[in-house]
Design a protein around this motif. Structure first.
Motif, PDB file in Angstrom:
ATOM      1  N   CYS A  20      55.722  20.270  61.941  1.00  0.00           N
ATOM      2  CA  CYS A  20      56.478  21.349  61.315  1.00  0.00           C
ATOM      3  C   CYS A  20      55.743  22.679  61.369  1.00  0.00           C
ATOM      4  N   MET A  21      54.469  22.649  61.750  1.00  0.00           N
ATOM      5  CA  MET A  21      53.690  23.883  61.850  1.00  0.00           C
ATOM      6  C   MET A  21      53.180  24.040  63.272  1.00  0.00           C
ATOM      7  N   PRO A  22      53.072  25.274  63.768  1.00  0.00           N
ATOM      8  CA  PRO A  22      52.502  25.464  65.105  1.00  0.00           C
ATOM      9  C   PRO A  22      51.039  25.033  65.134  1.00  0.00           C
ATOM     10  N   VAL A  23      50.631  24.494  66.266  1.00  0.00           N
ATOM     11  CA  VAL A  23      49.318  23.867  66.397  1.00  0.00           C
ATOM     12  C   VAL A  23      48.423  24.685  67.331  1.00  0.00           C
ATOM     13  N   ARG A  24      47.145  24.744  66.992  1.00  0.00           N
ATOM     14  CA  ARG A  24      46.168  25.439  67.815  1.00  0.00           C
ATOM     15  C   ARG A  24      45.400  24.472  68.717  1.00  0.00           C
ATOM     16  N   HIS A  25      45.027  23.308  68.161  1.00  0.00           N
ATOM     17  CA  HIS A  25      44.136  22.417  68.910  1.00  0.00           C
ATOM     18  C   HIS A  25      44.361  20.977  68.485  1.00  0.00           C
ATOM     19  N   VAL A  26      44.180  20.023  69.428  1.00  0.00           N
ATOM     20  CA  VAL A  26      44.298  18.600  69.115  1.00  0.00           C
ATOM     21  C   VAL A  26      43.172  17.822  69.790  1.00  0.00           C
ATOM     22  N   SER A  27      42.911  16.628  69.245  1.00  0.00           N
ATOM     23  CA  SER A  27      41.981  15.689  69.868  1.00  0.00           C
ATOM     24  C   SER A  27      42.345  14.291  69.394  1.00  0.00           C
ATOM     25  N   TYR A  28      42.090  13.282  70.235  1.00  0.00           N
ATOM     26  CA  TYR A  28      42.490  11.913  69.917  1.00  0.00           C
ATOM     27  C   TYR A  28      41.319  10.969  70.159  1.00  0.00           C
ATOM     28  N   ASP A  29      41.127  10.039  69.201  1.00  0.00           N
ATOM     29  CA  ASP A  29      40.077   9.042  69.357  1.00  0.00           C
ATOM     30  C   ASP A  29      40.365   7.862  68.431  1.00  0.00           C
ATOM     31  N   LEU A  30      40.243   6.656  68.961  1.00  0.00           N
ATOM     32  CA  LEU A  30      40.366   5.433  68.167  1.00  0.00           C
ATOM     33  C   LEU A  30      41.642   5.421  67.315  1.00  0.00           C
ATOM     34  N   ARG A  31      42.772   5.736  67.949  1.00  0.00           N
ATOM     35  CA  ARG A  31      44.105   5.684  67.349  1.00  0.00           C
ATOM     36  C   ARG A  31      44.342   6.743  66.275  1.00  0.00           C
ATOM     37  N   ASN A  32      43.515   7.743  66.233  1.00  0.00           N
ATOM     38  CA  ASN A  32      43.698   8.859  65.296  1.00  0.00           C
ATOM     39  C   ASN A  32      43.873  10.165  66.072  1.00  0.00           C
ATOM     40  N   LEU A  33      44.938  10.888  65.737  1.00  0.00           N
ATOM     41  CA  LEU A  33      45.193  12.196  66.327  1.00  0.00           C
ATOM     42  C   LEU A  33      44.767  13.264  65.338  1.00  0.00           C
ATOM     43  N   TRP A  34      43.801  14.083  65.749  1.00  0.00           N
ATOM     44  CA  TRP A  34      43.270  15.148  64.897  1.00  0.00           C
ATOM     45  C   TRP A  34      43.896  16.470  65.314  1.00  0.00           C
ATOM     46  N   ILE A  35      44.375  17.230  64.335  1.00  0.00           N
ATOM     47  CA  ILE A  35      45.134  18.446  64.607  1.00  0.00           C
ATOM     48  C   ILE A  35      44.558  19.615  63.819  1.00  0.00           C
ATOM     49  N   VAL A  36      44.471  20.772  64.479  1.00  0.00           N
ATOM     50  CA  VAL A  36      44.175  22.032  63.795  1.00  0.00           C
ATOM     51  C   VAL A  36      45.386  22.931  63.976  1.00  0.00           C
ATOM     52  N   THR A  37      46.006  23.327  62.880  1.00  0.00           N
ATOM     53  CA  THR A  37      47.171  24.207  62.957  1.00  0.00           C
ATOM     54  C   THR A  37      46.716  25.652  63.140  1.00  0.00           C
ATOM     55  N   THR A  38      47.658  26.517  63.496  1.00  0.00           N
ATOM     56  CA  THR A  38      47.315  27.928  63.674  1.00  0.00           C
ATOM     57  C   THR A  38      46.895  28.590  62.367  1.00  0.00           C
ATOM     58  N   SER A  39      47.239  27.972  61.244  1.00  0.00           N
ATOM     59  CA  SER A  39      46.820  28.498  59.938  1.00  0.00           C
ATOM     60  C   SER A  39      45.442  27.995  59.531  1.00  0.00           C
ATOM     61  N   GLY A  40      44.812  27.153  60.359  1.00  0.00           N
ATOM     62  CA  GLY A  40      43.463  26.675  60.066  1.00  0.00           C
ATOM     63  C   GLY A  40      43.407  25.397  59.277  1.00  0.00           C
ATOM     64  N   LEU A  41      44.536  24.691  59.132  1.00  0.00           N
ATOM     65  CA  LEU A  41      44.587  23.440  58.411  1.00  0.00           C
ATOM     66  C   LEU A  41      44.259  22.272  59.338  1.00  0.00           C
ATOM     67  N   ILE A  42      43.439  21.328  58.872  1.00  0.00           N
ATOM     68  CA  ILE A  42      43.130  20.127  59.631  1.00  0.00           C
ATOM     69  C   ILE A  42      44.023  18.992  59.162  1.00  0.00           C
ATOM     70  N   MET A  43      44.633  18.287  60.106  1.00  0.00           N
ATOM     71  CA  MET A  43      45.475  17.149  59.791  1.00  0.00           C
ATOM     72  C   MET A  43      45.009  15.927  60.585  1.00  0.00           C
ATOM     73  N   LYS A  44      45.166  14.753  59.982  1.00  0.00           N
ATOM     74  CA  LYS A  44      44.824  13.482  60.620  1.00  0.00           C
ATOM     75  C   LYS A  44      46.089  12.635  60.694  1.00  0.00           C
ATOM     76  N   CYS A  45      46.474  12.246  61.915  1.00  0.00           N
ATOM     77  CA  CYS A  45      47.689  11.465  62.118  1.00  0.00           C
ATOM     78  C   CYS A  45      47.357  10.146  62.793  1.00  0.00           C
ATOM     79  N   SER A  46      48.059   9.108  62.407  1.00  0.00           N
ATOM     80  CA  SER A  46      47.880   7.794  63.013  1.00  0.00           C
ATOM     81  C   SER A  46      49.234   7.115  63.132  1.00  0.00           C
ATOM     82  N   HIS A  47      49.278   6.051  63.938  1.00  0.00           N
ATOM     83  CA  HIS A  47      50.544   5.302  64.081  1.00  0.00           C
ATOM     84  C   HIS A  47      50.245   3.851  64.426  1.00  0.00           C
TER      85      HIS A  47
END
Length: 288
Positions: free
Chosen positions: A261-288
């Motif tokens: 829902c927010m625009p993203v600046r950067h991503v990285s993936y490791d061990l089934r976890n997707l790490w996200i940095v939004t353009t607002s500087g928020l870090i998010m951790k996503c898994s599935h």
């Protein structure tokens, strides 16, 4: 601030609950849905996202070998331990990367550093906009000013302890962003936001087996995980995952849209976890 973050995360949870879909602008099939020759749509894969470690002004994140490192807008570098981020060395990086070749970074003056004995040590040699340590021991980077791509041999990268001048191998391709995985080659984005993949790169001598153009949305960055997963961020801040990557088809077959829902600046993936940095500087951790 906490209330704003919580509200944004609720919105993101609602957005990503719809799962992963095809590229939004893909042309719909004109054939009846039950005709046997029509390829079925890929099943949605839902992502569960939550707030990551709190860091005001995060700019870039990299995950590899079970480790996570972050750079912020104040020229500070961090590593993740448990649920918190801690300062990594005294020298700040604008781009930091972790992998089999160690922890490497590029500072705001485009100087290359390696993390040695508790701090970043200057690696004399070429200047780089961006470096990546996610390969099979080798380090790759994008040259400052030239956008040429370079590779540092595995033995040289592993043995470097802060002394001497590094000798980089030229990779014969201009890129704006470059990333390698230890399994199925390297991916890059050029200055026209086009996507490229090299089928193989040797960690011992940095030789590549050629480049292939990959059609898709205009990307500003792309990352490859150690297990061969590929995620990219478009110029408008949307996330896509490349599907269908195999040993025989390194370029994959299609792009899958990962809703955010927010625009993203950067991503990285490791061990089934997707790490996200939004353009607002928020870090998010996503898994599935």
């Amino acid at each position: 601030m906490k209330a704003v973050v919580a509200f944004l995360l609720v919105l993101c949870s609602l957005a990503v609950s719809h799962g992963t879909s095809r590229v939004p602008n893909a042309r719909p099939s004109t054939q009846p849905p039950r005709r046997p020759h029509v390829r079925p749509l890929p099943r949605p894969v839902g992502w569960n996202c939550r707030e990551g470690p709190r860091l005001y002004g995060a700019m870039q994140i990299d995950a590899g070998m079970g480790q996570v490192v972050v750079a912020d807008k104040y020229k500070r570098t961090y590593f993740l331990s448990g649920l918190a981020l801690y300062r990594l060395g005294r020298m700040g990086m604008k781009h930091v990367s972790v992998g089999a070749g160690g922890v490497w970074g590029s500072c705001h003056a485009n100087k290359v550093y390696k993390y040695v004995a508790g701090d970043f040590s200057l690696a004399k040699g070429l200047s780089m906009y961006q470096v990546d340590a996610g390969g099979d021991g080798q380090i790759v980077g994008v040259g400052s000013g030239s956008y040429n791509t370079y590779c540092l041999k595995e033995k040289t990268a592993l043995d470097y302890c802060g002394r001497g001048t590094l000798s980089w191998s030229y990779l014969s391709r201009k890129m704006m962003y470059y990333s390698c995985g230890s399994k199925w080659g390297c991916w890059g984005v050029d200055k026209r936001y086009r996507i490229w993949v090299t089928k193989n790169i040797s960690p011992t001598n940095c030789r590549t087996s050629g480049w292939t153009a990959v059609s898709g949305p205009r990307m500003k960055m792309i990352e490859v995980s150690s297990d061969g997963k590929v995620f990219g961020v478009t110029t408008t801040g949307k996330i896509y995952q490349r599907a269908g990557i195999t040993n025989r088809r390194r370029q994959g077959t299609r792009w899958l849209y990962v809703p955010m829902c927010m625009p993203v600046r950067h991503v990285s993936y490791d061990l089934r976890n997707l790490w996200i940095v939004t353009t607002s500087g928020l870090i998010m951790k996503c898994s599935h």
